[in-house]
Scaffold this motif. Structure first.
Motif, PDB file in Angstrom:
ATOM      1  N   LEU A 237       2.479   1.606  -3.319  1.00  0.00           N
ATOM      2  CA  LEU A 237       1.443   1.866  -4.514  1.00  0.00           C
ATOM      3  C   LEU A 237       1.172   3.535  -4.300  1.00  0.00           C
TER       4      LEU A 237
ATOM      5  N   THR B 208       1.452   6.449  -7.009  1.00  0.00           N
ATOM      6  CA  THR B 208       0.340   6.898  -7.618  1.00  0.00           C
ATOM      7  C   THR B 208       0.522   8.488  -7.436  1.00  0.00           C
TER       8      THR B 208
ATOM      9  N   ASN C  56      -5.301   0.641  -5.315  1.00  0.00           N
ATOM     10  CA  ASN C  56      -4.996   0.976  -3.926  1.00  0.00           C
ATOM     11  C   ASN C  56      -6.099   0.917  -2.621  1.00  0.00           C
TER      12      ASN C  56
ATOM     13  N   MET D 221      -4.386   2.793 -10.602  1.00  0.00           N
ATOM     14  CA  MET D 221      -3.598   2.811  -9.331  1.00  0.00           C
ATOM     15  C   MET D 221      -4.479   3.160  -8.129  1.00  0.00           C
TER      16      MET D 221
ATOM     17  N   ASN E  11       0.759  -1.035  -0.105  1.00  0.00           N
ATOM     18  CA  ASN E  11      -0.051  -0.071   0.150  1.00  0.00           C
ATOM     19  C   ASN E  11       0.748   1.395  -0.016  1.00  0.00           C
TER      20      ASN E  11
END
Length: 150
Positions: A66, A70, A87, A83, A63
């Motif tokens: 990501l 993002t 997420n 994304m 997380n």
């Protein structure tokens, strides 16, 4: 990049996920054994690891990475939207896995759960990711409408 509201939302998600990684999520209290700390890495008592929760840690790190990726995908808004959705799904999975580990640990250690503040951060992250998703969608719609005028 940072002047866009979705970048601010995602930056807050990044900070809250860092708090989830650093602070204890909840405390387990048992009448016989005492107090346990439930962290993302595992369940501790007096600094000793009693039960390992590696999948929870891996999901939190995914997380984190990501969300960071993002933020820097601001030039490709469609990929940024995808994304963001991914997420959000990972944060929902984190919440479900956290609830499962809490239930398993109450059975295993015969303890009651006392939640700490970082326990609600994944739910707040889902909300903030959704707000970022909407803001990215608005930006994409504005860019497409301006392309039609050319």
């Amino acid at each position: 990049m940072i002047q866009r509201i979705q970048s601010v939302y995602l930056l807050i998600v990044l900070v809250l996920t860092s708090f989830v990684l650093a602070w204890p999520l909840m405390e387990l209290f048992s009448d016989t054994a005492g107090l346990y700390d439930f962290r993302v890495l595992g369940i501790y008592r007096n600094g000793e690891l009693l039960y390992c929760t590696w999948p929870l840690l891996m999901l939190a790190v995914i997380n984190q990475l990501l969300t960071l990726g993002t933020i820097f995908m601001y030039k490709n808004r469609i990929l940024q939207i995808r994304m963001c959705v991914l997420n959000m799904l990972f944060f929902i999975g984190f919440c479900l896995m956290l609830a499962g580990y809490a239930w398993i640990s109450t059975e295993k250690f015969e303890a009651s759960v006392n939640g700490n503040l970082p326990m609600v951060f994944p739910l707040v992250n889902v909300l903030l990711s959704y707000l970022a998703l909407r803001a990215i969608g608005k930006d994409e719609a504005m860019v497409r409408s301006l392309n039609r005028l050319r």
